[in-house]
Design an enzyme around this catalytic site. Sequence first.
Site, short mmCIF file in Angstrom:
data_model
loop_
_atom_site.label_atom_id
_atom_site.label_comp_id
_atom_site.label_asym_id
_atom_site.label_seq_id
_atom_site.Cartn_x
_atom_site.Cartn_y
_atom_site.Cartn_z
N SER A 195 -2.87 -36.16 65.97
CA SER A 195 -2.40 -35.83 67.19
C SER A 195 -3.46 -35.35 67.88
CB SER A 195 -1.12 -34.89 67.28
OG SER A 195 -0.69 -34.62 68.45
N HIS A 254 -3.91 -37.93 75.71
CA HIS A 254 -3.36 -37.46 74.58
C HIS A 254 -3.12 -38.89 73.77
CE1 HIS A 254 0.72 -38.12 72.65
NE2 HIS A 254 0.54 -37.03 72.19
N ARG A 257 1.85 -41.24 63.67
CA ARG A 257 2.47 -40.40 62.91
C ARG A 257 3.74 -41.12 61.97
NH1 ARG A 257 4.40 -39.92 67.83
NH2 ARG A 257 6.72 -40.52 68.02
N HIS A 276 -4.98 -49.28 80.32
CA HIS A 276 -3.51 -50.31 80.02
C HIS A 276 -4.10 -51.46 79.34
CE1 HIS A 276 -0.05 -48.18 81.43
NE2 HIS A 276 -0.94 -47.64 82.19
N HIS A 332 12.45 -32.60 86.11
CA HIS A 332 12.92 -31.57 87.04
C HIS A 332 11.80 -31.66 88.16
CE1 HIS A 332 9.90 -29.95 84.30
NE2 HIS A 332 9.18 -29.29 84.90
N GLY A 361 8.59 -24.96 61.30
CA GLY A 361 7.58 -23.83 60.75
C GLY A 361 6.24 -24.20 60.64
N GLY A 362 5.76 -25.12 61.65
CA GLY A 362 4.47 -25.54 61.75
C GLY A 362 3.45 -24.50 62.13
N ARG A 363 2.01 -24.80 62.02
CA ARG A 363 1.32 -23.85 62.38
C ARG A 363 1.08 -23.63 64.06
NH1 ARG A 363 -4.65 -23.52 62.75
NH2 ARG A 363 -5.23 -21.72 62.12
#
Length: 300
Positions: free
Chosen positions: A92, A106, A110, A146, A176, A259-261
């Site tokens: 990532s 970005h 995964r 693209h 929003h 509980g990731g970093r």
Amino acid sequence: MHVPVEQVHTYFSGLQARIVAGLEALEGAAFGSDAWTRTEGGGGLTRYCEDGAVFERAGVLFSHVQGHTLPPSASAHRPDLAGRSWEAMGVSMVLHPRNPHVPTTHMNVRMFVAHGTKAEQDVFWFGGGLDLTPYYLVEADARHFHQVCHDAVSPYGDDKYPQYKAWCDDYFKLKHRQETRGVGGLFFDDLNVPDFDTSFALTQSVGDCFLAAYVPIVQARQNTAYGERERAFQAYRRGRYVEFNLVYDRGTLFGLQSGGRTESILLSMPPMAQWRYSWTPEPGSPEAALSAYLTPRTWL
């Protein structure tokens, strides 16, 4: 089936190394390295650049973690898998360039595996994508981005680019604000058909296309002149990036819930952002021009 986890691990760790090498060539300096482990199982390697000449912040993260019970964000769409042990791995990255004329970008690829018992098969799915978030858009850059995305997935079916492009437009939408985060790209998730090999190959094609999609844009825009006005607008639009990541992004939610970093998860945030109360750009200004692109459109 038994998922060949080590095969995927080898690809993802190699992809991180290749992307970092390409970005280091742009930056003209080495990225930092921060290896980490996770108490419940697994760990990862964070490669990063802070306060660089080209990248004000860049993070390219590889992680491979395990757990005893799937977190809610991973089992929400598959309640039958709740309670299974799991593995998640991937690469990532988020790049926040210094020059406002260079878009933020970005990319993520995964794989999740929910392990079965002796009587059950492993259940896997792949996901990923890449997207472009400009501040001062040059249309040719968006078309190039693209086109590379299209070419990466078209071998797997003529329907893939329009499907994944539309999915990206829908996923990276700030509901929003009633606007997209940027000009899109590709997004896919829960991919496990027709089989493991095809799903993995498509995911590799998406990961492998990143440098070709983004590096030419950086090279074309990194020397464009800018001043305080452009930096202020960049900071304002970065605020939207923060809003999306903290409110909607499934990867951020999964990382925090499992509980990731935290330090690695929040490396995706820009180093500086700004919010202004009820501000709108002056009509006809370069800043106002961006709003025309913050709605889904055809690029090819």
